[in-house]
Write an enzyme that holds these catalytic residues in place. Structure first.
Site, PDB file in Angstrom:
ATOM      1  N   HIS A   1     -21.160  12.580 -60.164  1.00  0.00           N
ATOM      2  CA  HIS A   1     -19.832  12.515 -60.772  1.00  0.00           C
ATOM      3  C   HIS A   1     -19.850  13.099 -62.187  1.00  0.00           C
ATOM      4  O   HIS A   1     -18.955  13.871 -62.560  1.00  0.00           O
ATOM      5  CB  HIS A   1     -19.350  11.065 -60.819  1.00  0.00           C
TER       6      HIS A   1
ATOM      7  N   CYS B   1     -33.201  22.750 -53.978  1.00  0.00           N
ATOM      8  CA  CYS B   1     -33.101  21.553 -54.812  1.00  0.00           C
ATOM      9  C   CYS B   1     -34.361  20.691 -54.824  1.00  0.00           C
ATOM     10  O   CYS B   1     -34.442  19.729 -55.577  1.00  0.00           O
ATOM     11  CB  CYS B   1     -31.916  20.708 -54.346  1.00  0.00           C
TER      12      CYS B   1
ATOM     13  N   HIS C   1     -43.106  20.093 -45.207  1.00  0.00           N
ATOM     14  CA  HIS C   1     -42.372  21.318 -44.893  1.00  0.00           C
ATOM     15  C   HIS C   1     -42.002  21.299 -43.417  1.00  0.00           C
ATOM     16  O   HIS C   1     -42.858  21.136 -42.560  1.00  0.00           O
ATOM     17  CB  HIS C   1     -43.245  22.534 -45.201  1.00  0.00           C
TER      18      HIS C   1
ATOM     19  N   HIS D   1     -32.022  12.532 -54.303  1.00  0.00           N
ATOM     20  CA  HIS D   1     -31.469  13.877 -54.465  1.00  0.00           C
ATOM     21  C   HIS D   1     -29.955  13.868 -54.330  1.00  0.00           C
ATOM     22  O   HIS D   1     -29.393  13.412 -53.332  1.00  0.00           O
ATOM     23  CB  HIS D   1     -32.072  14.796 -53.403  1.00  0.00           C
TER      24      HIS D   1
ATOM     25  N   HIS E   1     -36.797   1.222 -58.629  1.00  0.00           N
ATOM     26  CA  HIS E   1     -35.750   2.207 -58.896  1.00  0.00           C
ATOM     27  C   HIS E   1     -35.935   3.418 -57.977  1.00  0.00           C
ATOM     28  O   HIS E   1     -37.061   3.782 -57.652  1.00  0.00           O
ATOM     29  CB  HIS E   1     -35.787   2.661 -60.354  1.00  0.00           C
TER      30      HIS E   1
ATOM     31  N   ASN F   1     -23.832  18.846 -59.034  1.00  0.00           N
ATOM     32  CA  ASN F   1     -25.139  19.160 -58.453  1.00  0.00           C
ATOM     33  C   ASN F   1     -25.811  20.214 -59.336  1.00  0.00           C
ATOM     34  O   ASN F   1     -25.494  21.397 -59.261  1.00  0.00           O
ATOM     35  CB  ASN F   1     -24.969  19.679 -57.028  1.00  0.00           C
TER      36      ASN F   1
END
Length: 476
Positions: free
Chosen positions: A406, A209, A289, A377, A373, A410
């Site tokens: 919602h 993701c 990482h 994720h 803002h 995902n």
């Protein structure tokens, strides 16, 4: 012919730009030299030194100007919205699982039902086409259908709204975590849109993701270092079809419940003439990482279960790993983005925590002082809550993430752009506002993008939230 003319114009403009820089630098040098010569009483002793100093300064300024990174802009983006017949309310999802109950024992069906009901997903999310087929078999043909519909639609609409000729695209980056066919997805796009033969293409996979944020970072790295490459098309997608899990391992069943169809496409450019029409400028990017740590490395893993069924295992350590690595990530990001006053407070808090030998709570900077803002994720309800706890965020800050989960589920790496679209649909973006996109991915990776808004939000007919924005925020 058009391509040749475009290249000639780019070359001419580049030479004009270099001439303007040289002229201004030479003018500055002349003024400085004139000032030096005006001091006639000191002429004999200081003239050689002054000329040497002025010429060195001229060369240093010219070198700095010519070698500074080019600014990078988000010209525009598009979020794919599947057709209404692909909506997946709870009843349809449950019926699909029950019809395939031969693959699932009763305890696995009950487990998926509970995960779904607690996931924070609504009844308007979208499923891949194979779910609605009579045979309900996730074939390679269905996977291509899912990818082509989302990718081609996104690119067509993006090119239409930006009026960019496909032949002007110099770089193409496609990220798809678990679907990497041959020929590559970039080849499918080059063929579909007749892109030029010398285009630079990149296929990213296996990054989970986080790959949406990381692909934008890759595009920016390419664009900041070259004026010859001016336009990058970034496509952020994922394929659910071939990642449907048909076994009974609980850690692998979770992905069946929360992942949904989505795709985003964006045009990134370093063309300075685009500033007036671009949506945002990329101010900072950071990728870390954490794969050297075994627990982080294994937190989300593609493997086979005991019966040989392939799937992606989301371990119980995933949420904790996300929190730990987020803390490491923001330690690097904070000095780059926090205002000085907040940075001083953060340093003092860190020192105090060290001196207290664990008696004080870990220091957490207030990122709301740096960003207006935040697009967090949307890996799942638990991940959003964990990020909120680590950063000590108010519910209003995590609202876009919760509402996106919602409404769309995902959608993997593209979901931060659905959150951005939420801000725009709510007309919350104002000129000079700063926005933070942060995402997590397998490996374990954390990526951040810091954007500066170049104009106020405007109504757009292709915003994926248009038909439901008045219903949000809702209690999930």
């Amino acid at each position: 012919m058009l391509s040749l003319f475009t290249k000639m114009m780019k070359s001419i403009l580049s030479h004009i730009h270099l001439f303007q820089i040289s002229f201004l630098a030479l003018l500055s040098f002349t003024i400085l030299l004139h000032t030096t010569l005006s001091y006639t009483t000191l002429l004999s002793t200081h003239l050689p030194l002054s000329i040497s100093f002025a010429f060195s300064l001229f060369l240093a300024l010219l070198h700095r100007h010519l070698n500074r990174p080019y600014p990078v802009f988000l010209l525009n983006y598009y979020c794919y919205k599947p057709p209404p017949h692909q909506k997946l309310p709870f009843e349809v999802a449950e019926n699909f699982v029950l019809k395939n109950s031969a693959n699932f024992p009763t305890k696995s069906i009950d487990f998926m039902r509970n995960i779904y009901l607690k996931s924070g997903l609504g009844n308007e999310t979208y499923a891949p086409p194979f779910i609605f087929r009579d045979d309900k078999n996730p074939t390679l043909k269905c996977a291509f259908q899912e990818s082509h519909e989302s990718i081609f639609t996104s690119i067509e609409d993006l090119l239409s709204k930006t009026l960019i000729d496909p032949l002007r695209i110099d770089t193409l980056i496609v990220t798809s975590g678990c679907f990497s066919p041959s020929p590559s997805l970039t080849s499918h796009i080059v063929n579909k849109f007749n892109l030029k033969h010398d285009i630079k293409t990149f296929n990213l996979s296996g990054m989970g993701c986080s790959s949406g944020v990381l692909s934008i970072d890759l595009a920016s790295q390419i664009l900041r270092g070259s004026r010859k490459i001016q336009y990058a098309l970034v496509v952020i997608t994922e394929s659910i079809t071939l990642n449907w899990y048909s076994g009974d391992s609980r850690s692998m069943l979770v992905t069946n419940c929360i992942f949904r169809v989505g795709c985003a496409a964006a045009i990134i450019t370093n063309d300075p003439s685009c500033r007036r029409v671009a949506k945002m400028e990329l101010v900072h990017s950071l990728r870390t990482h954490h794969g050297a740590d075994d627990m982080s490395y294994q937190a989300a893993f593609q493997e086979e279960d005991e019966k040989g069924n392939p799937g992606i295992s989301l371990t119980k350590d995933l949420v904790r790993v996300a929190g730990v690595n987020l803390r490491q990530h923001i330690k690097i990001l904070a000095p780059r983005v926090l205002p000085l006053s907040q940075l001083v407070r953060y340093v003092v808090a860190v020192v105090t925590a060290k001196l207290s030998r664990g008696q004080s709570k870990p220091a957490v900077p207030d990122f709301s002082t740096a960003f207006k803002h935040m697009c967090i994720h949307t890996g799942g309800k638990a991940v959003i809550e964990q990020v909120g706890r680590v950063l000590r965020l108010h519910d209003s800050v995590t609202e876009p993430a919760r509402m996106s989960l919602h409404r769309f589920g995902n959608t993997s790496s593209s979901l931060v752009f659905y959150e951005f679209a939420y801000f725009e649909a709510k007309m919350r973006m104002k000129k000079n506002d700063r926005m933070w996109m942060i995402a997590f991915g397998t490996g374990f990776k954390v990526g951040s993008l810091v954007w500066k808004c170049l104009g106020d939000s405007k109504e757009e007919i292709d915003n994926p939230w248009n038909d439901c924005i008045l219903e949000y925020p809702s209690k999930v």
